[in-house]
Write a protein that holds these residues in place. Structure first.
Motif, PDB file in Angstrom:
ATOM      1  N   VAL A 203       0.817  -1.200   0.000  1.00  0.00           N
ATOM      2  CA  VAL A 203       0.000   0.000   0.000  1.00  0.00           C
ATOM      3  C   VAL A 203       0.861   1.265   0.000  1.00  0.00           C
ATOM      4  CG1 VAL A 203      -0.172   0.168   2.533  1.00  0.00           C
ATOM      5  CG2 VAL A 203      -2.008   1.089   1.102  1.00  0.00           C
ATOM      6  N   CYS A 204       2.092   1.152   0.498  1.00  0.00           N
ATOM      7  CA  CYS A 204       2.943   2.350   0.579  1.00  0.00           C
ATOM      8  C   CYS A 204       3.853   2.502  -0.630  1.00  0.00           C
ATOM      9  CB  CYS A 204       3.786   2.302   1.858  1.00  0.00           C
ATOM     10  SG  CYS A 204       4.906   0.904   1.929  1.00  0.00           S
ATOM     11  N   TYR A 205       3.772   1.563  -1.602  1.00  0.00           N
ATOM     12  CA  TYR A 205       4.705   1.593  -2.729  1.00  0.00           C
ATOM     13  C   TYR A 205       4.029   2.066  -4.001  1.00  0.00           C
ATOM     14  CZ  TYR A 205       7.732  -1.181   0.269  1.00  0.00           C
ATOM     15  OH  TYR A 205       8.508  -1.616   1.308  1.00  0.00           O
ATOM     16  N   GLY A 206       4.829   2.700  -4.837  1.00  0.00           N
ATOM     17  CA  GLY A 206       4.418   3.008  -6.196  1.00  0.00           C
ATOM     18  C   GLY A 206       5.271   2.156  -7.132  1.00  0.00           C
ATOM     19  N   GLY A 207       5.378   2.541  -8.380  1.00  0.00           N
ATOM     20  CA  GLY A 207       6.228   1.786  -9.299  1.00  0.00           C
ATOM     21  C   GLY A 207       5.437   1.100 -10.379  1.00  0.00           C
ATOM     22  N   PRO A 208       6.141   0.394 -11.254  1.00  0.00           N
ATOM     23  CA  PRO A 208       5.497  -0.159 -12.450  1.00  0.00           C
ATOM     24  C   PRO A 208       4.676  -1.416 -12.189  1.00  0.00           C
ATOM     25  CG  PRO A 208       7.822  -0.751 -12.403  1.00  0.00           C
ATOM     26  CD  PRO A 208       7.609   0.183 -11.252  1.00  0.00           C
ATOM     27  N   HIS A 209       4.961  -2.162 -11.128  1.00  0.00           N
ATOM     28  CA  HIS A 209       4.264  -3.435 -10.908  1.00  0.00           C
ATOM     29  C   HIS A 209       2.913  -3.205 -10.234  1.00  0.00           C
ATOM     30  CE1 HIS A 209       7.792  -5.603 -12.184  1.00  0.00           C
ATOM     31  NE2 HIS A 209       8.523  -5.015 -11.260  1.00  0.00           N
ATOM     32  N   SER A 210       1.932  -4.003 -10.640  1.00  0.00           N
ATOM     33  CA  SER A 210       0.601  -3.877 -10.062  1.00  0.00           C
ATOM     34  C   SER A 210       0.606  -4.465  -8.647  1.00  0.00           C
ATOM     35  CB  SER A 210      -0.426  -4.623 -10.917  1.00  0.00           C
ATOM     36  OG  SER A 210      -0.211  -6.032 -10.832  1.00  0.00           O
ATOM     37  N   PRO A 211      -0.276  -3.959  -7.758  1.00  0.00           N
ATOM     38  CA  PRO A 211      -0.361  -4.518  -6.406  1.00  0.00           C
ATOM     39  C   PRO A 211      -0.655  -6.020  -6.405  1.00  0.00           C
ATOM     40  CG  PRO A 211      -1.539  -2.438  -6.527  1.00  0.00           C
ATOM     41  CD  PRO A 211      -1.149  -2.799  -7.931  1.00  0.00           C
ATOM     42  N   GLU A 212      -1.487  -6.471  -7.338  1.00  0.00           N
ATOM     43  CA  GLU A 212      -1.832  -7.884  -7.402  1.00  0.00           C
ATOM     44  C   GLU A 212      -0.599  -8.729  -7.728  1.00  0.00           C
ATOM     45  OE1 GLU A 212      -3.393  -5.475  -9.009  1.00  0.00           O
ATOM     46  OE2 GLU A 212      -5.285  -5.379  -7.885  1.00  0.00           O
ATOM     47  N   HIS A 213       0.220  -8.243  -8.675  1.00  0.00           N
ATOM     48  CA  HIS A 213       1.448  -8.958  -9.043  1.00  0.00           C
ATOM     49  C   HIS A 213       2.413  -9.010  -7.861  1.00  0.00           C
ATOM     50  CE1 HIS A 213       4.941 -10.217 -11.399  1.00  0.00           C
ATOM     51  NE2 HIS A 213       5.619  -9.254 -10.767  1.00  0.00           N
ATOM     52  N   MET A 214       2.566  -7.907  -7.157  1.00  0.00           N
ATOM     53  CA  MET A 214       3.478  -7.851  -6.017  1.00  0.00           C
ATOM     54  C   MET A 214       3.014  -8.775  -4.899  1.00  0.00           C
ATOM     55  SD  MET A 214       4.225  -3.736  -5.844  1.00  0.00           S
ATOM     56  CE  MET A 214       5.311  -3.880  -4.434  1.00  0.00           C
ATOM     57  N   LEU A 215       1.704  -8.781  -4.648  1.00  0.00           N
ATOM     58  CA  LEU A 215       1.171  -9.606  -3.566  1.00  0.00           C
ATOM     59  C   LEU A 215       1.319 -11.087  -3.884  1.00  0.00           C
ATOM     60  CD1 LEU A 215      -0.209  -9.445  -0.828  1.00  0.00           C
ATOM     61  CD2 LEU A 215      -2.422  -9.465  -2.001  1.00  0.00           C
ATOM     62  N   GLN A 216       1.027 -11.479  -5.120  1.00  0.00           N
ATOM     63  CA  GLN A 216       1.154 -12.879  -5.509  1.00  0.00           C
ATOM     64  C   GLN A 216       2.609 -13.340  -5.410  1.00  0.00           C
ATOM     65  OE1 GLN A 216      -1.166 -15.058  -6.028  1.00  0.00           O
ATOM     66  NE2 GLN A 216       0.275 -16.718  -6.524  1.00  0.00           N
ATOM     67  N   ARG A 217       3.514 -12.502  -5.855  1.00  0.00           N
ATOM     68  CA  ARG A 217       4.933 -12.840  -5.792  1.00  0.00           C
ATOM     69  C   ARG A 217       5.401 -12.963  -4.335  1.00  0.00           C
ATOM     70  NH1 ARG A 217       9.610 -13.060  -8.551  1.00  0.00           N
ATOM     71  NH2 ARG A 217      11.490 -12.101  -7.654  1.00  0.00           N
ATOM     72  N   TYR A 218       4.917 -12.071  -3.491  1.00  0.00           N
ATOM     73  CA  TYR A 218       5.280 -12.134  -2.062  1.00  0.00           C
ATOM     74  C   TYR A 218       4.816 -13.452  -1.453  1.00  0.00           C
ATOM     75  CZ  TYR A 218       5.001 -11.254   2.962  1.00  0.00           C
ATOM     76  OH  TYR A 218       5.122 -11.364   4.324  1.00  0.00           O
ATOM     77  N   ARG A 219       3.559 -13.827  -1.706  1.00  0.00           N
ATOM     78  CA  ARG A 219       3.019 -15.048  -1.106  1.00  0.00           C
ATOM     79  C   ARG A 219       3.778 -16.287  -1.563  1.00  0.00           C
ATOM     80  NH1 ARG A 219      -3.409 -13.473  -1.923  1.00  0.00           N
ATOM     81  NH2 ARG A 219      -3.539 -12.049  -0.124  1.00  0.00           N
ATOM     82  N   GLU A 220       4.136 -16.325  -2.842  1.00  0.00           N
ATOM     83  CA  GLU A 220       4.879 -17.480  -3.347  1.00  0.00           C
ATOM     84  C   GLU A 220       6.258 -17.567  -2.704  1.00  0.00           C
ATOM     85  OE1 GLU A 220       4.926 -16.845  -7.519  1.00  0.00           O
ATOM     86  OE2 GLU A 220       2.819 -17.484  -7.828  1.00  0.00           O
ATOM     87  N   ARG A 221       6.945 -16.448  -2.611  1.00  0.00           N
ATOM     88  CA  ARG A 221       8.283 -16.440  -2.045  1.00  0.00           C
ATOM     89  C   ARG A 221       8.248 -16.708  -0.535  1.00  0.00           C
ATOM     90  NH1 ARG A 221      12.301 -14.301  -5.209  1.00  0.00           N
ATOM     91  NH2 ARG A 221      13.413 -13.404  -3.423  1.00  0.00           N
ATOM     92  N   PHE A 222       7.207 -16.224   0.130  1.00  0.00           N
ATOM     93  CA  PHE A 222       7.066 -16.498   1.565  1.00  0.00           C
ATOM     94  C   PHE A 222       6.873 -17.988   1.796  1.00  0.00           C
ATOM     95  CE2 PHE A 222       5.432 -16.786   5.760  1.00  0.00           C
ATOM     96  CZ  PHE A 222       5.743 -15.622   6.432  1.00  0.00           C
ATOM     97  N   ALA A 223       5.993 -18.617   1.023  1.00  0.00           N
ATOM     98  CA  ALA A 223       5.722 -20.045   1.187  1.00  0.00           C
ATOM     99  C   ALA A 223       6.963 -20.894   0.939  1.00  0.00           C
ATOM    100  CB  ALA A 223       4.586 -20.476   0.250  1.00  0.00           C
ATOM    101  N   GLN A 224       7.807 -20.445   0.033  1.00  0.00           N
ATOM    102  CA  GLN A 224       9.025 -21.184  -0.304  1.00  0.00           C
ATOM    103  C   GLN A 224      10.223 -20.757   0.532  1.00  0.00           C
ATOM    104  OE1 GLN A 224       9.516 -20.437  -4.492  1.00  0.00           O
ATOM    105  NE2 GLN A 224       7.543 -21.374  -5.036  1.00  0.00           N
TER     106      GLN A 224
END
Length: 284
Positions: A203-224
């Motif tokens: 929520v505090c970030y801007g940039g080219p990546h969509s929030p949905e993309h960032m969240l999905q990537r975070y969850r995958e990396r957290f699980a692994q």
């Protein structure tokens, strides 16, 4: 001549069934007493007026009494530290009215030792159903209370470090929601704590990546458990400011709750600028 207690009727021998029942009752009572006497928790019976009627050896040890008679030299409530006596008397009254009750309180034994106890009390009724006394099973929870106190003190120290740290710190859960941030993090991203905690971390970030993309990537990396432990990143915040950060990530595996990711952020923008200036000078 027949004596005054003699009778013409022959005496009937005791029924084998009755004798067997009495023997079974005596054995059952003996087993009951053996269990109570060896029970590691205090078992006591208290009269309606608060007088101690029975207590097993474990309970006597908690009161530092060598015998039931020695323990009875004081009223039971006199063992309770003053600040807990009102609650203890209320518990007794509730049980005498037919309720069950649970209470934690502190006692001072006959030798001066202090202990924290937890008692579970139930009413004992007579054949007519009237409450005549209280049965209490009490355990020594001194160790647990000391551990809880140590944890509270540790949490206070941790909180002080958390809030006074110059490094920005953030805790996130497996779903990517922010559990907690410190003041340094709020200053870094220029947002209020209430606008960060309980919301997705991006929520505090801007940039080219969509929030949905960032969240999905975070969850995958957290699980692994594939999150980088330490690296330098350039980040753009929601207010448009860009900063160079040194980011350190640590997984926290806590008992009885999901794991958390602790992220520490150090703003190295000025350091990177100076390094670039130095490189430029060296090329001259």
């Amino acid at each position: 001549m027949k004596g005054p207690l003699s009778s013409d009727k022959p005496q009937r021998p005791e029924s084998p069934a009755l004798a067997g029942l009495e023997q079974a009752l005596r054995e059952s009572e003996a087993r009951y007493r053996a269990i109570i006497e060896t029970e590691p928790e205090c078992v006591k019976i208290v009269a309606r007026d608060g007088h101690l009627l029975q207590m097993n050896p474990a309970g006597l040890a908690m009161l530092e009494a060598g015998s039931l008679a020695e323990a009875q030299q004081r009223a039971l409530v006199e063992y309770i530290v003053p600040e807990h006596r009102h609650a203890f008397l209320q518990l007794h009254q509730r049980v005498m009215s037919g309720e069950t009750a649970l209470l934690e309180f502190e006692v001072i034994g006959l030798r001066g030792s202090r202990r924290w106890l937890e008692t579970h009390a139930v009413p004992l009724r007579d054949a007519a159903g009237q409450v005549q006394s209280l049965l209490g099973v009490t355990r020594d929870i001194t160790g647990r209370r000391q551990t809880e106190q140590a944890l509270r003190e540790s949490e206070l120290r941790l909180h002080a470090v958390w809030e006074s740290s110059l490094d920005a710190m953030r805790l996130t859960d497996p779903s990517g929601q922010v559990v907690a941030v410190n003041e340094a993090y709020c200053r870094l991203v220029d947002m209020k704590r209430e606008d960060l905690e309980g919301r997705p971390y991006m929520v505090c970030y801007g940039g080219p990546h969509s929030p949905e993309h960032m969240l999905q990537r975070y969850r995958e990396r957290f699980a692994q458990r594939a999150v980088d432990q330490r690296r330098e990143r350039r980040m753009t915040f929601a207010n448009g400011r860009t900063a160079d950060l040194e980011v350190t990530n640590l997984f926290l595996d806590l008992p009885d709750r999901p794991p958390l990711l602790l992220s520490l952020f150090r703003d190295i923008t000025e350091r990177k600028r100076l390094e670039e200036q130095l490189r430029h000078v060296q090329k001259l």
